[in-house]
Structures are given as C-alpha cells and as structure tokens.
Enzyme design. Structure first.
Site, short mmCIF file in Angstrom:
data_model
loop_
_atom_site.label_atom_id
_atom_site.label_comp_id
_atom_site.label_asym_id
_atom_site.label_seq_id
_atom_site.Cartn_x
_atom_site.Cartn_y
_atom_site.Cartn_z
N HIS A 10 0.84 -1.24 -0.04
CA HIS A 10 -0.03 0.08 0.06
C HIS A 10 0.96 1.38 0.09
O HIS A 10 0.46 2.34 -0.53
CB HIS A 10 -0.92 -0.25 1.39
CG HIS A 10 -2.04 -1.12 1.16
ND1 HIS A 10 -2.59 -1.75 1.99
CD2 HIS A 10 -2.47 -1.87 -0.04
CE1 HIS A 10 -3.48 -2.77 1.68
NE2 HIS A 10 -3.51 -2.81 0.28
N HIS A 63 -7.64 -7.84 -7.92
CA HIS A 63 -8.13 -8.64 -6.75
C HIS A 63 -8.45 -7.71 -5.65
O HIS A 63 -7.43 -7.42 -4.76
CB HIS A 63 -7.08 -9.78 -6.34
CG HIS A 63 -6.61 -10.97 -7.21
ND1 HIS A 63 -5.92 -10.80 -8.50
CD2 HIS A 63 -6.90 -12.21 -7.44
CE1 HIS A 63 -5.65 -11.59 -9.18
NE2 HIS A 63 -6.41 -12.84 -8.42
N SER A 85 -6.43 -1.93 -0.73
CA SER A 85 -6.10 -1.21 -2.07
C SER A 85 -7.08 -0.50 -2.83
O SER A 85 -6.78 0.73 -3.51
CB SER A 85 -5.54 -2.27 -2.94
OG SER A 85 -6.12 -3.25 -3.10
N GLU A 123 -13.63 -7.98 -7.92
CA GLU A 123 -13.49 -8.93 -6.77
C GLU A 123 -14.38 -10.02 -7.12
O GLU A 123 -15.50 -10.05 -7.41
CB GLU A 123 -13.91 -8.19 -5.41
CG GLU A 123 -14.20 -9.13 -4.23
CD GLU A 123 -12.94 -10.16 -3.99
OE1 GLU A 123 -11.82 -9.66 -3.69
OE2 GLU A 123 -13.15 -11.38 -3.81
N ASP A 135 -13.47 -13.14 -12.76
CA ASP A 135 -12.13 -13.51 -12.66
C ASP A 135 -11.16 -12.97 -13.01
O ASP A 135 -11.06 -12.19 -14.16
CB ASP A 135 -12.19 -15.18 -13.35
CG ASP A 135 -10.87 -15.73 -12.96
OD1 ASP A 135 -10.69 -16.16 -12.13
OD2 ASP A 135 -10.03 -15.54 -13.98
N ASP A 160 -3.03 -8.77 -7.00
CA ASP A 160 -2.77 -9.08 -5.53
C ASP A 160 -3.37 -10.51 -5.21
O ASP A 160 -4.57 -10.36 -4.87
CB ASP A 160 -2.97 -7.95 -5.04
CG ASP A 160 -2.91 -8.54 -3.41
OD1 ASP A 160 -1.82 -9.00 -3.13
OD2 ASP A 160 -3.32 -7.41 -2.68
N1 SAM Z 1 -5.81 -5.97 -3.27
C1 SAM Z 1 -6.46 -6.08 -1.75
C2 SAM Z 1 -5.69 -5.05 -0.77
O1 SAM Z 1 -4.60 -4.59 -0.91
O2 SAM Z 1 -6.57 -4.54 -0.14
C3 SAM Z 1 -6.36 -7.56 -0.93
C4 SAM Z 1 -6.90 -8.70 -1.84
S1 SAM Z 1 -6.72 -10.19 -1.25
C5 SAM Z 1 -4.90 -10.53 -1.13
C6 SAM Z 1 -7.03 -11.24 -2.58
C7 SAM Z 1 -8.56 -10.99 -3.29
O3 SAM Z 1 -8.52 -11.56 -4.21
C8 SAM Z 1 -9.48 -11.82 -1.97
O4 SAM Z 1 -10.49 -10.60 -1.86
C9 SAM Z 1 -10.04 -13.02 -2.99
O5 SAM Z 1 -11.55 -13.08 -2.46
C10 SAM Z 1 -9.99 -12.30 -4.24
N2 SAM Z 1 -9.82 -13.40 -5.37
C11 SAM Z 1 -9.68 -14.60 -5.27
N3 SAM Z 1 -9.48 -15.47 -6.67
C12 SAM Z 1 -9.96 -14.25 -7.45
C13 SAM Z 1 -10.12 -14.38 -8.55
N4 SAM Z 1 -9.63 -15.62 -9.54
N5 SAM Z 1 -10.51 -13.23 -9.30
C14 SAM Z 1 -10.78 -12.24 -8.96
N6 SAM Z 1 -10.56 -11.94 -7.27
C15 SAM Z 1 -10.03 -13.13 -6.74
#
Ligand code: SAM
Length: 291
Positions: A18, A41, A102, A120, A145, A166
């Site tokens: 961040h 993500h 983020s 998401e 996705d 991420d």
């Molecule tokens: N980027 C965020 C932050 O820094 O605040 C944290 C994200 S967290 C590490 C990863 C996120 O990706 C989770 O909320 C999860 O539900 C989501 N996720 C998992 N697989 C995914 C996919 N194939 N496509 C999109 N989101 C996905």
C-alpha cells in the site's frame, strides 16, 4: 475461495504494497492526463482491525501497528506520510481501528477524471466492496475472474494507468499464473504500470519466478523483496517470511524513493534479525536504483 483478507489486513505485506501503491499514484497524478487503476483482486476495501478475524491473527500489530511506534526516522516518516494520512483519515478519533484496502486507497487518491475498476470475484466480498465505494463517481466494481479481467479490460481507454495484481496464493501454480497473466496483459497494454504482489516462504521458487519474469524480455521491470525473517527449511518453509512486488514500467523517480526507505522500513517490520531486502532489475534495460 477460502482466502479472507480480513485476517491479514494491515500486516507487513499490506504496508509494503500500500505504501508503494500510494507512491505510484502520486507519480501518476503529476500529469494532468486522466489515468485508470485496475485492481484485479480488490478485496472488500476497508477492514476493521477490531474484528474477530483481525484480532485472531493480530498481524496488523506487526505491520501498520509498528509504523506508529517511536523510532521511525524523519526520512521514513516523510515517505510514509501520504499513506499514513489515508489511514489516519479513516480513524479521526486517533485510535487505529479501520484500515484501507487497495481499492479504497486508490479511490481516495484519484481525481474525479480518473477511473478505478475494482474487481473482486467473491460474491459477498464484492457486495461489501460496493458498499465501501458507494457514492464514488470515479469507481466501478466488477466481479470477474481476475485473469479474465486482466485480458478483457486492457488496454484502458485512457492509455495510462496502473494494474494491481494481488492474488490470494491459495492454489498451487499461482506464481506461474503471475507470469502468464503478465505476459498476456503487456501484449495488450505494453505501456501500463503493473504492480504484482507475491508471498515469500522460501527463496528458491522466488528466484525461479524472477528468472521466468526476466524471460519475458520486458524493458523495464524490477522486483522488490522484503524478508521479515530468514526462510528456514526446518519449518518446511511453511511460514510467510516475506513478500515481494514486481513493478513493470516504474514511474521515473520511484525506485530511488523506494531504495532510500527500504532498509529502515525492513528493519521496522522485521520479525527477527533475519530481516533483509533486495531490489533486482528483471528487465532488459538496467534501471537506476540509486539511493
Ligand atoms: N488487494 C487487496 C488489498 O490490498 O486491500 C487485497 C486482496 S486479497 C490478497 C485477494 C482477493 O482476491 C480476495 O479478496 C479474494 O476473494 C479475491 N480473489 C481470489 N481469487 C480471485 C479471482 N480469481 N479473481 C478475482 N478475485 C479473486
């Protein structure tokens, strides 16, 4: 999809990611032309550090919690200031309770003419994210996705911007997916800034990742690794000992900012004397990482 970022919000990995996210956004804002941020993500956007999840791990105490302690030098405080101002803005009474994810960080720093796409996949998290970003005219939430999103959303119409990738790293092969996903993305949008996050348990797979990224033969790419502890084979490399960021097309001036702050930031976040950091040039152009 078992991963819930609520357990990890505000930990050392979030701090690194961040802080650098804020620095990149500040660079993008130096030019008046609008830009786009695509957060593939995104998570839920805002985290309650007093929640059962956050309290269970207490990870934030050794992340964002350490930045408020004494002993942070004025130089480190200065580079962290815009990031910490966002955190402080969420906690006006002075108690550290809410922590921005983020998409909220990006949205807060973006101008009305810039555009945030926060993606998401998890349905309940997406709903929460929609609530977090409700009323923000420059933000749109999607539920694709991430790897599909990466292809279908590029190139952005502004032709400038940041793509943040991420993933949760809960499935095998996600380091490989980072490489193939980046390769597909840069074919569509070569001039974009990309920031990719990855966990470090054991350095072996990370060295392989770096080699594969180098093999993409992109001109400008660096990797920043922060170890808060020395990887230890005795624990089967099961612990998260660090994390890294790959930055493609870093804005001019970003790398010296990071390089200057990283030794002290690593020391502040280190779990043990094994804390360390490294910055590696992975692109075909040798970027200056002068302090
Ligand atoms: N980027 C965020 C932050 O820094 O605040 C944290 C994200 S967290 C590490 C990863 C996120 O990706 C989770 O909320 C999860 O539900 C989501 N996720 C998992 N697989 C995914 C996919 N194939 N496509 C999109 N989101 C996905």
């Amino acid at each position: 999809m078992n991963y819930r970022h609520a357990y990890h919000a505000g930990n050392f990995a979030d701090v690194l990611k961040h802080w650098v996210l804020v620095l990149i956004l500040e660079h993008l804002k130096q030019k008046p032309a609008p830009f786009r941020v695509i957060d593939t993500h995104a998570g839920i956007g805002c985290y309650d550090l007093s929640s059962i999840e956050a309290q269970k791990t207490g990870e934030w105490l050794d992340g964002i919690g350490r930045l408020y302690g004494p002993g942070v030098s004025p130089a480190l405080a200065e580079t962290l200031a815009p990031y910490l101002a966002l955190v402080d803005g969420l906690n006006p009474d002075g108690d550290l309770r809410l922590y921005p994810g983020s998409p909220l960080i990006a949205q807060a720093l973006m101008r009305p003419t810039d555009q945030l796409i926060a993606n998401e996949l998890h349905p309940a998290d997406r709903e929460t994210l929609e609530e977090t970003l409700a009323g923000a005219g420059n933000a749109k939430v999607l539920g694709l996705d991430a790897w599909v999103a990466l292809k279908s959303l590029l190139p952005p119409k502004e032709r400038r911007g940041l793509i943040l990738v991420d993933p949760p790293f809960e499935e095998p092969g996600e380091l490989d997916r980072l490489v193939t996903g980046l390769a597909a993305a840069v074919r569509r949008f070569a001039t974009g800034i990309y920031m990719l996050w990855y966990p470090i348990k054991d350095l072996g797979p990370i060295d392989t990742l770096h080699a594969r990224l180098s093999g993409l033969d992109l001109p400008k790419m660096i990797a920043i690794d922060v170890l808060i502890d020395a990887p230890d084979a005795a624990d089967g490399f099961n612990r998260l000992n660090g994390c890294g960021l790959v930055i493609v097309n870093p804005p001019f001036g970003l790398l010296p900012q990071i390089a200057r702050a990283l030794p002290e930031l690593t020391a502040v976040l280190a779990r043990a004397p094994g804390g360390d950091h490294r910055i590696a040039n992975l692109g075909s152009e040798m970027l200056a990482i002068d302090r």
